[in-house]
Design an enzyme around this catalytic site. Sequence first.
Site, PDB file in Angstrom:
ATOM      1  N   LYS A  32       0.851  -1.186   0.000  1.00 41.55           N
ATOM      2  CA  LYS A  32       0.000   0.000   0.000  1.00 41.55           C
ATOM      3  C   LYS A  32       0.888   1.237   0.000  1.00 41.55           C
ATOM      4  O   LYS A  32       1.765   1.402   0.852  1.00 41.55           O
ATOM      5  CB  LYS A  32      -0.898   0.047   1.231  1.00 41.55           C
ATOM      6  N   ASP A  59      -3.394   4.364  -1.951  1.00 35.17           N
ATOM      7  CA  ASP A  59      -4.362   4.838  -0.949  1.00 35.17           C
ATOM      8  C   ASP A  59      -4.272   6.356  -0.813  1.00 35.17           C
ATOM      9  O   ASP A  59      -3.668   6.874   0.114  1.00 35.17           O
ATOM     10  CB  ASP A  59      -4.014   4.131   0.377  1.00 35.17           C
ATOM     11  N   LEU A  60      -4.877   7.060  -1.764  1.00 30.67           N
ATOM     12  CA  LEU A  60      -4.798   8.532  -1.731  1.00 30.67           C
ATOM     13  C   LEU A  60      -6.105   9.166  -1.266  1.00 30.67           C
ATOM     14  O   LEU A  60      -6.187  10.379  -1.121  1.00 30.67           O
ATOM     15  CB  LEU A  60      -4.381   9.069  -3.114  1.00 30.67           C
ATOM     16  N   LYS A  61      -7.126   8.354  -1.077  1.00 32.63           N
ATOM     17  CA  LYS A  61      -8.389   8.817  -0.464  1.00 32.63           C
ATOM     18  C   LYS A  61      -8.895  10.119  -1.068  1.00 32.63           C
ATOM     19  O   LYS A  61      -9.070  11.121  -0.353  1.00 32.63           O
ATOM     20  CB  LYS A  61      -8.210   8.993   1.040  1.00 32.63           C
ATOM     21  N   HIS A  63     -11.116  13.108  -2.317  1.00 30.47           N
ATOM     22  CA  HIS A  63     -12.375  13.684  -1.804  1.00 30.47           C
ATOM     23  C   HIS A  63     -12.412  15.145  -2.239  1.00 30.47           C
ATOM     24  O   HIS A  63     -11.738  15.992  -1.669  1.00 30.47           O
ATOM     25  CB  HIS A  63     -12.391  13.575  -0.273  1.00 30.47           C
ATOM     26  N   ASP A  64     -13.171  15.423  -3.298  1.00 31.89           N
ATOM     27  CA  ASP A  64     -13.239  16.788  -3.838  1.00 31.89           C
ATOM     28  C   ASP A  64     -14.491  16.873  -4.703  1.00 31.89           C
ATOM     29  O   ASP A  64     -15.300  15.927  -4.710  1.00 31.89           O
ATOM     30  CB  ASP A  64     -11.958  17.088  -4.647  1.00 31.89           C
ATOM     31  N   PRO A  66     -16.803  16.429  -7.960  1.00 28.08           N
ATOM     32  CA  PRO A  66     -16.729  15.304  -8.909  1.00 28.08           C
ATOM     33  C   PRO A  66     -15.767  15.524 -10.084  1.00 28.08           C
ATOM     34  O   PRO A  66     -14.993  14.624 -10.429  1.00 28.08           O
ATOM     35  CB  PRO A  66     -18.180  15.160  -9.389  1.00 28.08           C
ATOM     36  N   THR A  68     -13.074  17.369 -10.371  1.00 27.97           N
ATOM     37  CA  THR A  68     -11.669  17.317  -9.939  1.00 27.97           C
ATOM     38  C   THR A  68     -11.244  15.879  -9.667  1.00 27.97           C
ATOM     39  O   THR A  68     -10.156  15.449 -10.066  1.00 27.97           O
ATOM     40  CB  THR A  68     -11.481  18.190  -8.674  1.00 27.97           C
ATOM     41  N   THR A 119     -10.729   4.239  10.365  1.00 28.97           N
ATOM     42  CA  THR A 119     -10.687   3.370  11.552  1.00 28.97           C
ATOM     43  C   THR A 119     -10.150   4.126  12.774  1.00 28.97           C
ATOM     44  O   THR A 119     -10.150   3.591  13.871  1.00 28.97           O
ATOM     45  CB  THR A 119      -9.839   2.113  11.276  1.00 28.97           C
ATOM     46  N   GLN A 190      -5.246   3.884  16.155  1.00 27.07           N
ATOM     47  CA  GLN A 190      -6.382   3.138  15.631  1.00 27.07           C
ATOM     48  C   GLN A 190      -7.364   2.841  16.766  1.00 27.07           C
ATOM     49  O   GLN A 190      -6.960   2.495  17.874  1.00 27.07           O
ATOM     50  CB  GLN A 190      -5.923   1.811  15.010  1.00 27.07           C
ATOM     51  N   GLY A 210       0.190  -1.875   8.751  1.00 28.02           N
ATOM     52  CA  GLY A 210       1.322  -0.952   8.680  1.00 28.02           C
ATOM     53  C   GLY A 210       2.307  -1.195   9.790  1.00 28.02           C
ATOM     54  O   GLY A 210       3.141  -2.098   9.732  1.00 28.02           O
ATOM     55  N   ARG A 211       2.180  -0.401  10.858  1.00 25.97           N
ATOM     56  CA  ARG A 211       3.173  -0.416  11.939  1.00 25.97           C
ATOM     57  C   ARG A 211       3.471  -1.782  12.558  1.00 25.97           C
ATOM     58  O   ARG A 211       4.639  -2.041  12.861  1.00 25.97           O
ATOM     59  CB  ARG A 211       2.776   0.620  13.006  1.00 25.97           C
TER      60      ARG A 211
HETATM   61  O1  C5P Z   1       0.147   1.375  10.942  1.00 26.61           O
HETATM   62  P1  C5P Z   1      -1.261   0.919  10.709  1.00 26.61           P
HETATM   63  O2  C5P Z   1      -1.416  -0.585  10.662  1.00 26.61           O
HETATM   64  O3  C5P Z   1      -2.255   1.585  11.653  1.00 26.61           O
HETATM   65  O4  C5P Z   1      -1.577   1.443   9.245  1.00 26.61           O
HETATM   66  C1  C5P Z   1      -2.853   1.389   8.668  1.00 26.61           C
HETATM   67  C2  C5P Z   1      -2.806   2.007   7.312  1.00 26.61           C
HETATM   68  O5  C5P Z   1      -4.108   1.976   6.760  1.00 26.61           O
HETATM   69  C3  C5P Z   1      -2.363   3.470   7.296  1.00 26.61           C
HETATM   70  O6  C5P Z   1      -1.561   3.626   6.144  1.00 26.61           O
HETATM   71  C4  C5P Z   1      -3.638   4.270   7.177  1.00 26.61           C
HETATM   72  O7  C5P Z   1      -3.466   5.436   6.411  1.00 26.61           O
HETATM   73  C5  C5P Z   1      -4.532   3.293   6.418  1.00 26.61           C
HETATM   74  N1  C5P Z   1      -5.966   3.463   6.595  1.00 26.61           N
HETATM   75  C6  C5P Z   1      -6.596   3.406   7.813  1.00 26.61           C
HETATM   76  N2  C5P Z   1      -7.960   3.576   7.909  1.00 26.61           N
HETATM   77  C7  C5P Z   1      -8.685   3.770   6.825  1.00 26.61           C
HETATM   78  C8  C5P Z   1      -8.056   3.813   5.560  1.00 26.61           C
HETATM   79  C9  C5P Z   1      -6.700   3.636   5.485  1.00 26.61           C
HETATM   80  O8  C5P Z   1      -5.932   3.185   8.826  1.00 26.61           O
HETATM   81  N3  C5P Z   1      -9.998   3.862   6.921  1.00 26.61           N
END
Ligand code: C5P
Length: 232
Positions: A32, A59-61, A63-64, A66, A68, A119, A190, A210-211
């Site tokens: 990702k 994952d650039l999410k 939101h603007d 339509p 754009t 989340t 989270q 991620g982490r």
């Molecule tokens: O480090 P961690 O496991 O919390 O990373 C979760 C990843 O998922 C992050 O890159 C975060 O931007 C992404 N994410 C999220 N919740 C969302 C969409 C994406 O945590 N609803």
Amino acid sequence: MGRDVIVACDFSDRKTTLDFLSQFKGRKPFVKIGMELFYAEGPDIVKEIKKRDHKIFLDLKLHDIPTTVKKAMAVLSDLGADILNCHAAGTAEMMEAALEGLTRPDGTRPKLIAVTQLTSTDQPALENELMIHFPMNEVVENYALNAKRAGLDGVVCSPLEASLIHEACGRDFLTVTPGVRFAESAASDQKRVMTPEAAKTAGSDYIVVGRPITQAADPVAAYERCCEEFLD
Ligand code: C5P
């Protein structure tokens, strides 16, 4: 596309990212790429990771308005990402525009999913800050149904909501779920979290981790543990 573990490469530069991925040797984790890396390195980092045979969730999410979003998606469509996303909060009209922008002249396109609620957002924030006075589950289910009606392939949601979304939108509607933690690790920012094994039981199609992997003493072992818990 089947079920998989997606590794959130939340790094700020190309070298750290490529060094991190090199540790996996023969394995090619689904990667990702989020805002941090994309804003630091630009579209070339997507092409470069694709060239190394990784599948990519960009994952650039978006939101603007339509128009754009449509034009931005048209630019992103050819970078080699397998999945892209936008915010369901941008409305069905915006999601339809995103889908149009993503569709190439030959009719093909990468998958498009929508963020329902982050989340990191919990019920008090939903009510007191976003002024949405409905239970989180209902909000998420409605946003997912809007995304489905707009023609999207799935949603980003908490694993806690995966089964609810499959019930409402069908088993083929993808649930891509961040907010995954090993039983003994810290949740950090989270709020709505689950273990990889629980996410599997809940019916998540993809977990985004991620982490717990990137900050682990042994990232490859942490990745393998995620795969064992989620896929086996
Ligand atoms: O480090 P961690 O496991 O919390 O990373 C979760 C990843 O998922 C992050 O890159 C975060 O931007 C992404 N994410 C999220 N919740 C969302 C969409 C994406 O945590 N609803």
